[in-house]
Scaffold this active site. Structure first.
Site, PDB file in Angstrom:
ATOM      1  N   LYS A  98      10.592  10.277 -24.964  1.00 41.63           N
ATOM      2  CA  LYS A  98      11.479   9.123 -24.838  1.00 41.63           C
ATOM      3  C   LYS A  98      12.953   9.505 -24.784  1.00 41.63           C
ATOM      4  O   LYS A  98      13.765   8.818 -24.168  1.00 41.63           O
ATOM      5  CB  LYS A  98      11.241   8.153 -26.001  1.00 41.63           C
ATOM      6  CG  LYS A  98       9.890   7.434 -25.936  1.00 41.63           C
ATOM      7  CD  LYS A  98       9.839   6.442 -24.792  1.00 41.63           C
ATOM      8  CE  LYS A  98       8.515   5.679 -24.755  1.00 41.63           C
ATOM      9  NZ  LYS A  98       8.375   4.874 -23.519  1.00 41.63           N
ATOM     10  N   GLU A 120      14.192  -2.302 -27.128  1.00 39.62           N
ATOM     11  CA  GLU A 120      12.934  -2.792 -27.684  1.00 39.62           C
ATOM     12  C   GLU A 120      12.114  -1.591 -28.118  1.00 39.62           C
ATOM     13  O   GLU A 120      12.342  -0.473 -27.629  1.00 39.62           O
ATOM     14  CB  GLU A 120      12.151  -3.582 -26.623  1.00 39.62           C
ATOM     15  CG  GLU A 120      11.288  -2.727 -25.671  1.00 39.62           C
ATOM     16  CD  GLU A 120      12.086  -1.813 -24.751  1.00 39.62           C
ATOM     17  OE1 GLU A 120      13.296  -2.034 -24.586  1.00 39.62           O
ATOM     18  OE2 GLU A 120      11.490  -0.866 -24.197  1.00 39.62           O
ATOM     19  N   SER A 386       2.680  13.699 -24.166  1.00 36.26           N
ATOM     20  CA  SER A 386       3.957  12.980 -24.239  1.00 36.26           C
ATOM     21  C   SER A 386       4.550  12.882 -25.637  1.00 36.26           C
ATOM     22  O   SER A 386       5.746  12.653 -25.782  1.00 36.26           O
ATOM     23  CB  SER A 386       3.778  11.581 -23.660  1.00 36.26           C
ATOM     24  OG  SER A 386       2.737  10.906 -24.346  1.00 36.26           O
TER      25      SER A 386
END
Lengths: 402, 266
Positions: A98, A120, A386
């Protein structure tokens, strides 16, 4: 069969953010000026060598790029393939891919002179990555998170607070990720003049899907050159999990012109034949949610359906418009793995490779194990890992004891 | 000519401003909506907006969100709302506008929606998340069915956006009085005047103002600088809090003061 011209993936989206029939900008008029500005600033900035240099500096020296490409020999044996590689986004600062995106967007925030950032978050990974870069640059940060998720992910809530962010629990609708996005958009409509909204995935109105993809494409660019060194070319398969779809598009995009086959793994929850899943590309219909047209889980009346997954990061009834497009032109294939498959993935990767994956990429591992018969013993598979599993260990323990 | 256009022509002759009331269809019930619309008309309301409930109403504040949830729980959908419109049309020619998020309409099918809505007696459509750029195709389908697609403009709209939306809009132009969601507290109303005037340079259509107008006094101020005022959350909230009142009694208490304020001589 008539010959179709091969689609050119490199110039998508078009100027107004369309990927074929998908994408676009479906937002209140109040936001249109801000989106136009963001698009303009981004288009200029992404070509600016100074910006690239600055972003690369932070990616390398703050966030830990490049990430390794790890050969997983024991897993390759289990799958019966020649090579199995893991692109190690789990080793990034804050625990997942991220931060590739939040670093890029926070630099744009500064460029646009905005003083406040909102975001969010579902599981909290994007929230933590946003709070982190805001702390790094001294920018005021507020995170919207569904009340249900606040309860489930107490650790990440505390991390965000430690990093100086304000966490706003959202108690409207289903109190999960989709409602957190609604609430962040409402905040943005109200404070658009001084606030930038860092969307965490390749969803939302143009320019977000293309912009977030570009920031995440560092995954695929590194993977492609690492693959070249490791096996002298591109892998036969690229595999990644898909919620909104940011790590998967980041891996896929630099390979779109290659011969590698692509498999995106969505969350099948309790199974795609039940109503408790998040397999948007398998079971959705075209519609508009959160600012763009894509495949969406919805009722016959066009109301948005609740998604379900063991993993809060995949628990979303929409999907990035570019994935919907890649599916429609058959450039990528989208499949689904259940909660159980994901737990199997966690177990096998942990026991055989010494890596505890997050529940999201564990879906991809689980899928590969269950479908190993479709692969040949000459195949090379490259999977995006990830995120790491630290955030999930408590939940995994509970589920495994059941 | 739609009923909307006809109504504004009449108002122009009478030198009156439009009083527009929004209610969420299906809240508290479709039957009650029918009675309310008739009462509103008797009380001098000029146009009615019927909100189509949606699960994820991102342009709406808590009042309309909750009304939408209540309505959805009762099983309201577009088909039933169009039946309500048919019932209203048996006895009334008041202009009716559907305010809807796009997805329920896409799911219904745009062409079938346009046909069925027109047949039922709908006059116009407001789509709060469809800017001009994404509205072209929709607009042509709707206008072929003789339905007005009413575009919104906001305080953040650039001059170019004002020009494009003003030219593309039909029926009237909806100016959002502030940056925010419906029902938000509106404190800064000063710049509305200048915005409305700059929009009018691009179009002869009426410009009506909505979002955040919660008192008759604010409605009076807004009616001075525009061609009409849209009251939504204030009425929807009152409906929830005074569910026991008859339609006439409710209207008298909560809608008539707004109508009087909008129609007040200046």
């Amino acid at each position: 069969m008539p010959k179709k011209s091969k689609p050119n993936f490199s110039n998508l989206p078009d100027k107004e953010g369309h990927f074929g029939p998908y994408g676009g900008r479906y937002v209140p008029e109040t936001l249109m000026a801000a989106l136009t500005e963001l698009d303009k600033v981004y288009r200029v900035t992404k070509k600016d060598p100074k910006f690239k240099k600055e972003l690369n500096h932070y990616l390398r020296n703050f966030a830990g790029r490049p990430t390794p490409l790890t050969e997983a020999r024991r897993l390759a044996k289990i799958l019966g393939v020649k090579h199995f590689y893991l692109k190690r986004e789990d080793l990034m600062h804050t625990g997942s891919h991220k931060i590739n995106n939040t670093l890029g967007q926070v630099l744009l925030t500064i460029k646009m002179g905005k003083k406040r950032v909102i975001a969010e978050t579902g599981a909290g990974q994007h929230g933590v990555a946003t709070a982190t870069v805001c702390a790094l640059f001294g920018i005021q940060c507020e995170i919207y998170m569904g009340e249900e998720d606040v309860r489930r992910q107490a650790l990440n809530v505390f991390r965000m607070k430690l990093l100086g962010a304000k966490v706003n629990p959202v108690n409207s609708g289903s109190c999960t990720l989709k409602d957190a996005v609604n609430e962040a958009i409402r905040d943005w409509v109200t404070n658009v003049r001084d606030t930038h909204y860092i969307i965490g995935s390749v969803i939302g109105p143009h320019p977000y899907p293309g912009m977030v993809r570009d920031f995440q494409s560092v995954i695929g660019r590194e993977a492609r050159s690492q693959s070249k060194s490791a096996i002298g070319g591109d892998p036969d398969y690229l595999v990644a999990c898909v919620g909104g779809g940011s790590n998967s598009i980041g891996l896929f995009h630099p390979f779109l012109g290659s011969k590698s086959r692509m498999i995106g793994v969505e969350a099948a929850g309790l199974g795609v034949h039940t109503d408790k899943h998040a397999a948007t590309l398998s079971k959705g219909r075209i519609g508009v949610l959160h600012g763009s047209k894509s495949e969406i889980l919805q009722t016959p009346d066009g109301q948005i359906q609740l998604a379900h997954s063991i993993s809060a990061g995949l628990d979303y009834p929409g999907v990035g418009p570019e994935h919907a497009y890649l599916q429609s032109v058959h450039r990528a294939e989208y499949v689904a793995a259940t909660d159980k498959d994901a737990l199997l993935g966690v177990k096998i990767l942990s026991e055989n490779e010494g890596i505890i994956p997050a529940l999201e990429p564990a879906h991809a591992v689980g899928y590969l194990i269950r479908q190993k018969r479709r692969f040949k013993k000459t195949d090379t598979i490259l999977m995006c890992l990830s995120g790491r599993g630290d955030k999930d260990v408590q939940q995994i323990a509970q589920e495994m004891n059941r | 000519m739609t009923r909307i256009q006809k109504k504004f022509d009449e108002l122009r002759v009478k030198k009156e401003k439009a009083a527009i009331i929004f209610i969420t269809a299906g809240d508290p019930s479709l039957d009650k909506n029918l009675k309310l619309v008739h009462s509103f008309e008797k009380a001098g309301v000029d146009l009615i907006e019927l909100g189509v409930p949606f699960s994820d109403p991102l342009a709406d504040g808590p009042v309309i969100q909750e009304a939408s949830e209540r309505s959805l729980k009762r099983g309201t959908n577009l088909k039933k709302i169009l039946e309500l419109v048919k019932k209203i049309r048996r006895t009334s020619q008041i202009p009716l506008i559907l305010m809807s998020y796009l997805n329920p309409i896409l799911s219904y099918g745009v062409a079938s929606f346009a046909r069925d809505a027109k047949t039922a007696g709908v006059d116009g459509v407001i789509l709060p998340e469809v800017p001009v750029e994404e509205g072209r195709e929709l607009s042509s389908v709707l206008s072929r069915a003789k339905l007005d697609l009413i575009y919104l403009l906001a305080p953040t709209s650039t001059l170019e956006r004002k020009r494009n939306a003003a030219r593309a809009s039909r029926g009237f132009i909806y100016f959002v009085s502030m940056t925010g969601v419906t029902g938000a507290k509106n404190t800064v109303l000063q710049s509305v005047d200048a915005d409305v005037r700059s929009i009018k340079k691009f179009s002869t259509l009426p410009v009506c103002v909505g979002f955040g107008i919660s008192t008759p006094e604010q409605a009076r101020q807004m009616s001075r600088v525009s061609d009409g005022v849209i009251i939504g959350s204030a009425v929807v909230r009152a409906l929830k809090e005074h569910a026991g009142l008859s339609a006439d009694a409710f209207t008298k208490k909560f809608v008539t003061p707004f109508v009087k304020a909008v129609k007040a001589p200046r």
